[in-house]
Scaffold this motif. Sequence first.
Motif, short mmCIF file in Angstrom:
data_model
loop_
_atom_site.label_atom_id
_atom_site.label_comp_id
_atom_site.label_asym_id
_atom_site.label_seq_id
_atom_site.Cartn_x
_atom_site.Cartn_y
_atom_site.Cartn_z
N GLY A 227 19.44 -0.81 8.86
CA GLY A 227 20.44 -1.38 7.97
C GLY A 227 21.85 -0.97 8.37
O GLY A 227 22.78 -1.77 8.34
N ALA A 228 22.02 0.30 8.76
CA ALA A 228 23.34 0.78 9.20
C ALA A 228 23.76 0.09 10.49
O ALA A 228 24.93 -0.27 10.66
CB ALA A 228 23.31 2.29 9.39
N MET A 229 22.81 -0.09 11.41
CA MET A 229 23.14 -0.78 12.66
C MET A 229 23.51 -2.24 12.38
O MET A 229 24.43 -2.78 12.99
CB MET A 229 21.96 -0.69 13.63
N ARG A 230 22.81 -2.86 11.45
CA ARG A 230 23.10 -4.25 11.10
C ARG A 230 24.49 -4.37 10.49
O ARG A 230 25.25 -5.30 10.80
CB ARG A 230 22.02 -4.77 10.14
N ARG A 231 24.84 -3.44 9.58
CA ARG A 231 26.17 -3.47 8.96
C ARG A 231 27.25 -3.25 10.01
O ARG A 231 28.30 -3.89 9.97
CB ARG A 231 26.27 -2.41 7.87
N GLY A 232 27.01 -2.34 10.96
CA GLY A 232 27.98 -2.11 12.02
C GLY A 232 28.16 -3.34 12.90
O GLY A 232 29.28 -3.69 13.27
N TYR A 233 27.06 -3.99 13.24
CA TYR A 233 27.13 -5.20 14.05
C TYR A 233 27.88 -6.30 13.31
O TYR A 233 28.73 -6.98 13.88
CB TYR A 233 25.73 -5.68 14.43
N ASP A 234 27.56 -6.48 12.02
CA ASP A 234 28.25 -7.51 11.24
C ASP A 234 29.74 -7.23 11.15
O ASP A 234 30.57 -8.13 11.25
CB ASP A 234 27.66 -7.60 9.84
N ASP B 81 20.57 7.84 4.47
CA ASP B 81 19.19 7.34 4.56
C ASP B 81 18.78 7.31 6.03
O ASP B 81 19.23 6.44 6.78
CB ASP B 81 19.12 5.95 3.95
N PHE B 82 17.95 8.26 6.45
CA PHE B 82 17.54 8.35 7.84
C PHE B 82 16.14 7.78 8.09
O PHE B 82 15.51 8.08 9.08
CB PHE B 82 17.59 9.80 8.34
#
Length: 88
Positions: free
Chosen positions: A36-43, A28-29
């Motif tokens: 959302g991907a950045m948030r999951r990586g940060y979490d 999903d780009f």
Amino acid sequence: LPPAVLLKDTKLMDVKLGQLGSWLAMRDFTPGGILGAMRRGYDRYYNKYINVRKGGLGGISMVLAGYIVLSYMWSYSHIKHDRRRKYH
């Protein structure tokens, strides 16, 4: 025999080289997907290195090292003109 995992749910490290194009096409780009991907990586980073009982300097030193590398990359075009040269 392990159960089959859908290509969409496969992690990047588990994707074969031949499947990489179709795996990327399923991502999903949109701006929401990227956030959302950045948030999951940060979490994931926060829970692995920062939010632990017996923490060390590992997580904070990785952030510091990343900042140093990024700041060097951003200023490299300016730094490369300041090298000492034999002929001007």
